[in-house]
Design a protein around this motif. Structure first.
Motif: not given
Length: 215
Positions: A24-40
């Motif tokens: 979470s940051f600046l009031g937003r909640v983000c799922d970064l799982s796809p990002l982690v998978t893409r740049f594993a």
């Protein structure tokens, strides 16, 4: 427009692995799982992996919504301030032949990763089933309507819609928040009085309507 979903910090903290990574940051909640998978395997993922399930608002400038900047003491140029180490989509300090500047929106500005909003204030309530006398404590978001709180409660009682929800004898408007339904949040006052909020958790009473609605 679809109403955003609100999450508690505890819900964000539960997603703390590389395969299931939320921040979470600046009031937003983000799922970064796809990002982690893409740049594993990319070493620039390390600061993100180390921060899985946490709030990383300190990385960003609330005014610009971008990563904080500073003046490099060596070059006297403005650069991103990354005390935990350079992370994905942060450009290198100097020219690099292996850096592709055409990345589109960086992940922190990419709305595709956003799954909801972080609650500005969470609170505890007790949901009491007057038919079975079962009591369930629930941590909820102050921004949530009673209908959204009901959705949280369904895991404990799949027939929750078969009940009338009341507080202090008044039927609650399920389209409004707890505060709008005059269920006060006294955490601040109790803290000033040095009283344990756990002893003063408001109760929501459920009265059975004699049907078996199930979702």
């Amino acid at each position: 427009m679809t109403r955003p979903r609100f999450f508690t910090p505890a819900e964000v903290a539960a997603h703390n692995t590389a395969a299931d990574l939320w921040v979470s940051f600046l009031g937003r909640v983000c799922d970064l799982s796809p990002l982690v998978t893409r740049f594993a395997g990319d070493p620039l993922l390390l600061p993100i992996l180390e921060s899985a399930g946490t709030d990383i608002s300190c990385w960003f400038d609330p005014r610009t919504k971008d990563v904080k900047t500073c003046v490099d003491p060596v070059t006297n140029c403005v650069r991103y301030h990354t005390p935990r180490g350079r992370f994905l989509h942060i450009p290198p300090a100097g020219p690099r032949s292996d850096w592709d500047s055409d990345i589109g929106d960086p992940w922190w500005a990419d709305r595709r990763y956003q799954v909801g909003l972080l609650s500005a204030k969470t609170r505890w309530i007790r949901v009491v089933n007057t038919l079975t006398l079962q009591e369930q404590p629930l941590q909820v978001c102050s921004e949530e309507t009673l209908e959204e709180i009901l959705q949280r409660y369904l895991r404990y009682n799949s027939h929750a819609r078969s009940y009338t929800w009341k507080h202090a004898g008044a039927v609650l408007d399920m389209s409004r928040t707890l505060s709008d339904n005059h269920v006060p949040d006294q955490d601040g006052e109790l803290e000033q009085l040095r009283l344990d909020p756990d002893h003063y958790t408001p109760a929501i009473l459920l009265y059975f309507n004699d049907d078996l609605t199930e979702l």
